[in-house]
Design a protein around this motif. Structure first.
Motif, PDB file in Angstrom:
ATOM      1  N   ALA A  56       0.831  -1.209   0.000  1.00 24.36           N
ATOM      2  CA  ALA A  56       0.000   0.000   0.000  1.00 24.36           C
ATOM      3  C   ALA A  56       0.866   1.260   0.000  1.00 24.36           C
ATOM      4  N   LYS A  57       1.959   1.244   0.759  1.00 20.18           N
ATOM      5  CA  LYS A  57       2.848   2.408   0.816  1.00 20.18           C
ATOM      6  C   LYS A  57       3.459   2.708  -0.552  1.00 20.18           C
ATOM      7  N   GLN A  58       3.779   1.666  -1.291  1.00 17.56           N
ATOM      8  CA  GLN A  58       4.372   1.856  -2.620  1.00 17.56           C
ATOM      9  C   GLN A  58       3.383   2.502  -3.584  1.00 17.56           C
ATOM     10  N   ALA A  59       2.078   2.250  -3.369  1.00 18.51           N
ATOM     11  CA  ALA A  59       1.065   2.822  -4.250  1.00 18.51           C
ATOM     12  C   ALA A  59       0.551   4.170  -3.766  1.00 18.51           C
ATOM     13  N   ALA A  60       0.902   4.526  -2.533  1.00 16.03           N
ATOM     14  CA  ALA A  60       0.399   5.775  -1.959  1.00 16.03           C
ATOM     15  C   ALA A  60       1.092   6.989  -2.556  1.00 16.03           C
ATOM     16  N   ALA A  61       0.431   8.122  -2.456  1.00 12.40           N
ATOM     17  CA  ALA A  61       1.012   9.376  -2.933  1.00 12.40           C
ATOM     18  C   ALA A  61       2.217   9.749  -2.069  1.00 12.40           C
ATOM     19  N   PRO A  62       3.158  10.553  -2.605  1.00  7.97           N
ATOM     20  CA  PRO A  62       4.298  10.993  -1.792  1.00  7.97           C
ATOM     21  C   PRO A  62       3.825  11.740  -0.538  1.00  7.97           C
ATOM     22  N   ASP A  63       4.632  11.662   0.499  1.00  8.84           N
ATOM     23  CA  ASP A  63       4.324  12.351   1.750  1.00  8.84           C
ATOM     24  C   ASP A  63       3.049  11.804   2.392  1.00  8.84           C
ATOM     25  N   SER A  64       2.839  10.495   2.248  1.00  8.19           N
ATOM     26  CA  SER A  64       1.649   9.875   2.826  1.00  8.19           C
ATOM     27  C   SER A  64       1.999   9.139   4.122  1.00  8.19           C
ATOM     28  N   LYS A  65       1.017   9.035   4.986  1.00 10.73           N
ATOM     29  CA  LYS A  65       1.178   8.310   6.238  1.00 10.73           C
ATOM     30  C   LYS A  65       0.008   7.339   6.381  1.00 10.73           C
ATOM     31  N   ILE A  66       0.313   6.084   6.629  1.00 13.51           N
ATOM     32  CA  ILE A  66      -0.730   5.085   6.820  1.00 13.51           C
ATOM     33  C   ILE A  66      -1.427   5.349   8.149  1.00 13.51           C
ATOM     34  N   THR A  67      -2.747   5.415   8.131  1.00 14.59           N
ATOM     35  CA  THR A  67      -3.508   5.700   9.355  1.00 14.59           C
ATOM     36  C   THR A  67      -4.354   4.523   9.836  1.00 14.59           C
ATOM     37  N   THR A  68      -4.851   3.709   8.899  1.00 16.64           N
ATOM     38  CA  THR A  68      -5.744   2.619   9.274  1.00 16.64           C
ATOM     39  C   THR A  68      -5.562   1.444   8.329  1.00 16.64           C
ATOM     40  N   VAL A  69      -5.637   0.255   8.883  1.00 19.34           N
ATOM     41  CA  VAL A  69      -5.598  -0.973   8.098  1.00 19.34           C
ATOM     42  C   VAL A  69      -6.873  -1.760   8.403  1.00 19.34           C
ATOM     43  N   TYR A  70      -7.736  -1.901   7.411  1.00 22.29           N
ATOM     44  CA  TYR A  70      -8.969  -2.679   7.597  1.00 22.29           C
ATOM     45  C   TYR A  70      -8.787  -4.058   6.988  1.00 22.29           C
ATOM     46  N   GLY A  71      -9.107  -5.085   7.775  1.00 21.23           N
ATOM     47  CA  GLY A  71      -8.988  -6.445   7.302  1.00 21.23           C
ATOM     48  C   GLY A  71     -10.080  -6.798   6.308  1.00 21.23           C
ATOM     49  N   ALA A  72      -9.887  -7.924   5.605  1.00 18.29           N
ATOM     50  CA  ALA A  72     -10.869  -8.402   4.635  1.00 18.29           C
ATOM     51  C   ALA A  72     -12.100  -8.918   5.375  1.00 18.29           C
TER      52      ALA A  72
END
Length: 409
Positions: free
Chosen positions: A83-99
């Motif tokens: 997900a980080k690789q696909a995120a826009a620059p200067d992004s921070k992961i905030t939440t991970v929702y499971g399947a």
């Protein structure tokens, strides 16, 4: 002759009738929007997956080891890394929702310093991104259908100010609902008449009966939905009021604090999940909320926890981001007060998920009933207004005729 002309004092029942009338006319239109969008949102995940199968669903890989009952997901760190690789620059992961099931994706939320954010979908079996949805901080209407309906439902497309407006209108609608109950309440014990639609009734009587019966049968459900809507849009104030009645009610978990250790980095998502599942191995991963700052905490939520509750089986585990210490656990068997029970029920009741499919169907029908209640109420008001106008004209005609006969004499 009008009430003012006779100078007759207004009775309590008439006062409540006026309150119900004017709140219904001016705020009731919002009930139509909230009701219809709420009915759609009961099934928003299923609808979104049906509209976007390539984005939101995956195929389960073939089972290579016949001794295994299920195919394993990739480690959460790998999913987040994709997900980080696909995120826009200067992004921070905030939440991970499971399947949510075996054919669904993980949803990773990433925010940027500008306020823009993304929802990144990842195939959990292959740790591959299936697609990205991007949102602007100042966008008026989201580009995606279900997100636009969500925003319309929660804020009328007006952002934070809209959320407050919706909450205030929900409170006014609660007052309208209660005033309607007072006006409806049978004064002579005619309960059968008050609770049924008369067979073979004319359009005027049928409209009245439909309005009152739908309103009274959906009264407890609609009341709970409106109140829970207030709890979500004005959460801090709602929690504070609850604490005044139930002082033992704890603050939300996001107010907990991690203690930074000199030179110690924040532990990763995989480590946090391992800590949670080690202590609480039962249940499915619902989501992982990452710390918002240097003193924030991780919150791991589990759903469908066996033997926890027959209605809403969820557990929330707050973990220090440095030491990995479990700071707090929220679950039906870990509540400290009646206020916490009350707060925990708000979202499950609002969405209907507290009672699984029967609950969702009831909330769906309640939302569909809202426009019917409003329209029949407006029709009833127009009927009474027309009847009053006709009566006034007839009375004026009688007075004129009487005066004419007196003059002719």
């Amino acid at each position: 002759m009008s009430r003012r002309a006779t100078s007759r004092p207004i009775s309590a029942r008439e006062l409540w009738r006026d309150v119900h009338l004017y709140l219904g006319l001016f705020v009731g239109a919002l009930l139509v929007i909230l009701g219809l969008t709420g009915s759609i949102l009961v099934f928003w995940i299923e609808i979104d997956e049906w509209l976007n199968p390539e984005l939101l669903t995956v195929t389960v890989p073939r089972q290579e080891n016949p001794t295994q009952s299920t195919v394993a997901y990739q480690p959460v760190d790998e999913i987040v890394r994709a997900a980080k690789q696909a995120a826009a620059p200067d992004s921070k992961i905030t939440t991970v929702y499971g399947a949510r099931n075996s054919t669904a994706v993980y949803a990773i939320y990433a925010s940027q310093t500008s306020g823009d954010w993304q929802r990144i979908y990842v195939d959990p079996y292959r740790a591959q991104v299936t697609g990205v949805r991007s949102y602007d901080a100042d966008e008026w209407v989201p580009n995606y259908l279900m997100d636009a309906i969500f925003k319309l439902h929660f804020s009328l497309l007006f952002g934070v100010n809209g959320e407050t407006l919706v909450a205030i209108c929900a409170l006014l609608l609660l007052v309208s609902l209660i005033s309607g109950l007072i006006v409806w309440w049978p004064t002579r014990g005619q309960w059968s008449k008050a609770l049924t639609i008369k067979r073979g009734a004319g359009p005027v009587r049928f409209n009245l009966d439909l309005h009152k019966t739908l309103s009274i049968y959906f009264f407890p459900i609609l009341g709970a939905v409106l109140l829970s809507g207030v709890s979500m849009n004005l959460n801090e104030a709602f929690v504070w009021v609850t604490q005044q009645f139930s002082p033992a009610t704890r603050q939300p978990q996001y107010t907990l604090i991690s203690v930074p250790a000199p030179g110690a980095p924040s532990i990763g998502v995989e480590h946090v999940l391992a800590i949670a599942t080690e202590h609480y191995p039962e249940g499915e991963l619902n989501g992982i909320y990452l710390p918002g700052n240097a003193t924030g905490v991780y919150v791991v939520t589990q759903r469908n926890v066996p033997k926890l509750s027959s209605y809403w089986s969820e557990r929330q585990i707050a973990i220090d981001q440095y030491s990995g210490e479990i700071l707090d656990v929220r679950a039906p068997d870990r509540r400290h007060s009646a206020g916490e029970t009350f707060l925990d029920w708000q979202w499950p009741l609002h969405s209907g998920q507290a009672f699984d499919w029967p609950g969702r169907i009831v909330i769906f029908l309640c939302g569909l009933a809202c426009p019917v209640i409003y329209i029949t109420g407006v029709i009833r008001w127009l009927q009474k207004r027309r009847a009053k106008t006709t009566a006034n004209k007839r009375q004026s005609s009688l007075i004129i005729n009487k005066q004419a006969r007196g003059t002719s004499r």
